[in-house]
Design an enzyme around this catalytic site. Structure first.
Site, PDB file in Angstrom:
ATOM      1  N   ARG A  43      80.274  37.670  29.518  1.00  0.00           N
ATOM      2  CA  ARG A  43      79.514  38.747  29.841  1.00  0.00           C
ATOM      3  C   ARG A  43      79.995  39.860  29.007  1.00  0.00           C
ATOM      4  NH1 ARG A  43      77.311  35.732  32.731  1.00  0.00           N
ATOM      5  NH2 ARG A  43      77.004  35.494  34.970  1.00  0.00           N
ATOM      6  N   GLU A  68      73.692  45.866  29.922  1.00  0.00           N
ATOM      7  CA  GLU A  68      72.536  45.231  29.798  1.00  0.00           C
ATOM      8  C   GLU A  68      71.512  45.404  31.189  1.00  0.00           C
ATOM      9  OE1 GLU A  68      72.752  40.508  30.953  1.00  0.00           O
ATOM     10  OE2 GLU A  68      73.689  41.029  29.228  1.00  0.00           O
ATOM     11  N   HIS A  94      70.451  37.400  26.574  1.00  0.00           N
ATOM     12  CA  HIS A  94      71.218  36.661  27.711  1.00  0.00           C
ATOM     13  C   HIS A  94      70.347  35.475  28.101  1.00  0.00           C
ATOM     14  CE1 HIS A  94      73.784  37.293  31.461  1.00  0.00           C
ATOM     15  NE2 HIS A  94      73.597  36.082  31.064  1.00  0.00           N
TER      16      HIS A  94
END
Length: 326
Positions: A242, A271, A289
């Site tokens: 993360r 993000e 991601h």
């Protein structure tokens, strides 16, 4: 169990046509395909006000949304990490939360090694040289990278995915070091040839460091300039967990001041936004991601999230509870 009145479910995710048709047999489905956009704020809230279940990928299920949905009974998350959901408030309000563990382990472990290899062997740089017409000859000095064999790999977060990364790293000749909240059993350590270290010792001794821990209050900004300065000058940081685990502004300082040799990121602190300076650095590998983005993993995650919805309403049970509802 037969449902007399179809529960209203909002699905914020890609779904195969077959799975969508199957769900419509038992549920009143409102579907938003996330390949079109990620809904947030009022756009999301307007779609969920009267639903009993939400199957969600990416979007925040926060306090305002939860308190605005009086009929909500379950939030089924497409993914292992559920930091996008206020699970504590859901528990307090009697709302079941589920996730999709296990299915994406192989995909994320594969991507972890891909990012490690890409930044160590400067793969994106080579790709750019060829695409831009810069490959004129096999120059001997071109793209010297880092060797893996004999180096220390530090894994921060030795859960199921961390163990799978270790299994993949061993054949490369990497020495496995790890930092985890709870130390593994000696049998597991022996099977992985893994050594537990404090975070500080791991940072100081490992050439490659992969972050695989969940995002919690304790792990937010686990890696700041203080930790980065303790890393080896020739080391590489890979974050596939993360974004907020690493303080992005400090990472940029560490890269600019050459405290570390490079990094590979699949996730970002804010993000989908990220500091454009990262994109201008040749020693940085960037991915969108996509750690779990294999065909098998992505299809399986959605299917498991849907199964949790089905079981909750049809069988009064779920396969993957995140919280306990009394």
């Amino acid at each position: 169990m037969e449902i007399k009145t179809k529960p209203k479910i909002f699905i914020h995710s890609w779904l195969s046509d077959d799975l969508l048709s199957k769900l419509k047999n038992n549920f009143d489905i409102d579907h938003h395909d996330t390949k079109e956009s990620i809904l947030t704020g009022k756009d999301l809230l307007d779609r969920v006000l009267d639903v009993e279940g939400i199957l969600v990928q990416s979007s925040p299920i926060d306090k305002k949304l939860i308190e605005s949905c009086p009929n909500l009974k379950i939030v089924s998350n497409v993914g292992v990490g559920f930091d996008n959901i206020d699970a504590k408030l859901c528990t307090k309000m009697g709302i079941q939360v589920t996730n999709t563990p296990g299915i994406l382990n192989d995909a994320v472990a594969d991507m972890s090694m891909a990012l490690l290899l890409a930044v160590a062997r400067r793969v994106p740089e080579g790709d750019q040289i060829v695409r831009s017409g810069g490959f004129k000859a096999n120059f001997y000095h071109l793209l010297w990278g880092a060797d893996l064999k004999g180096e220390n790999l530090g894994i921060i977060g030795m859960g199921s995915i961390g163990k799978d990364v270790a299994k993949r790293a061993l054949p490369f000749g990497l020495n496995i070091k790890y930092h985890n909240r709870n130390r593994l059993s000696k049998d597991i350590e022996r099977s992985l040839n893994a050594e537990w270290m404090s975070l500080l010792d791991l940072l100081k001794s490992c050439r490659f460091i992969i972050i695989l821990c969940p995002l919690t209050n304790e792990t937010k900004h686990l890696i700041t300039i203080k930790e980065l300065k303790n890393m080896k000058r020739d080391s590489f940081l890979i974050n596939i967990a993360r974004g907020p685990i690493v303080k992005e502004s400090d990472l940029i300082i560490a890269l600019e001041d050459k405290f570390i040799s490079g990094c590979a990121l699949d996730v970002y602190e804010f993000e989908p936004n990220y500091d454009i300076r990262l994109a201008r650095m040749d020693n940085v590998v960037l991915a969108p991601h996509a750690g779990s983005a294999s065909v098998k993993a992505r299809k399986g995650m959605v299917e498991l999230a849907a199964k949790n919805i089905e079981m909750f309403f049809l069988e009064k049970d779920v396969l993957n509870p995140v919280n306990t509802i009394n």
